[in-house]
Motif scaffolding. Structure first.
Motif, short mmCIF file in Angstrom:
data_model
loop_
_atom_site.label_atom_id
_atom_site.label_comp_id
_atom_site.label_asym_id
_atom_site.label_seq_id
_atom_site.Cartn_x
_atom_site.Cartn_y
_atom_site.Cartn_z
N MET A 43 24.70 -37.74 21.22
CA MET A 43 23.79 -36.50 21.12
C MET A 43 24.77 -35.23 21.17
N LYS A 44 24.88 -34.26 20.20
CA LYS A 44 25.45 -33.17 20.17
C LYS A 44 24.83 -32.16 21.13
N CYS A 45 25.83 -31.35 21.93
CA CYS A 45 25.26 -30.28 22.61
C CYS A 45 24.65 -29.10 21.91
N PRO A 46 23.32 -28.84 22.21
CA PRO A 46 22.56 -27.58 21.42
C PRO A 46 23.52 -26.09 21.51
N ILE A 67 31.91 -29.79 28.68
CA ILE A 67 32.47 -28.71 28.36
C ILE A 67 31.77 -27.36 28.61
N CYS A 68 30.43 -27.11 28.29
CA CYS A 68 29.67 -26.04 28.97
C CYS A 68 28.86 -26.54 30.07
N LYS A 69 28.93 -27.63 30.60
CA LYS A 69 28.08 -27.94 31.75
C LYS A 69 26.50 -27.82 31.51
N SER A 70 26.06 -28.08 30.44
CA SER A 70 24.73 -28.22 30.00
C SER A 70 24.14 -29.40 30.11
N VAL A 71 22.86 -29.48 30.61
CA VAL A 71 22.29 -30.86 30.87
C VAL A 71 20.92 -30.85 30.21
N GLU A 78 28.20 -27.69 20.66
CA GLU A 78 28.06 -28.51 19.58
C GLU A 78 29.08 -29.78 20.01
N HIS A 79 29.65 -29.94 21.28
CA HIS A 79 30.34 -31.02 21.76
C HIS A 79 29.58 -32.17 21.94
N GLU A 80 30.18 -33.45 21.94
CA GLU A 80 29.25 -34.81 22.07
C GLU A 80 28.91 -34.56 23.76
#
Length: 75
Positions: free
Chosen positions: A1-4, A62-66, A7-9
């Protein structure tokens, strides 16, 4: 899944809220939930995760999103 966000995996996994032994000794047994509070609405809350419940999620290193889903299947 790409990070919203970037855009990293994202890395698939799961989230779960649980207590610790130290917390149990100090505070005792307590009901734990992960809540989401929409911006601008202080009265509405959405329970995302019940105590000891697993939810499918993805993490971006990369951006620490969950990203949390309401799916019950694990990959």
């Amino acid at each position: 899944m790409k990070c919203p966000n970037c855009e990293h995996e994202m890395t698939p996994g799961h989230i779960k809220i649980k207590g610790s032994i130290l917390g149990f000794i100090i505070i005792g047994l307590s009901w734990m939930q992960l809540y989401f509070y929409p911006n601008g609405d202080k009265t509405k809350k959405i329970a995302l995760v019940e105590p000891y419940e697993k939810k499918v999620s993805h993490y971006c290193s990369i951006c620490k999103s969950v990203f949390i889903t309401k799916k019950d299947k694990y990959y």
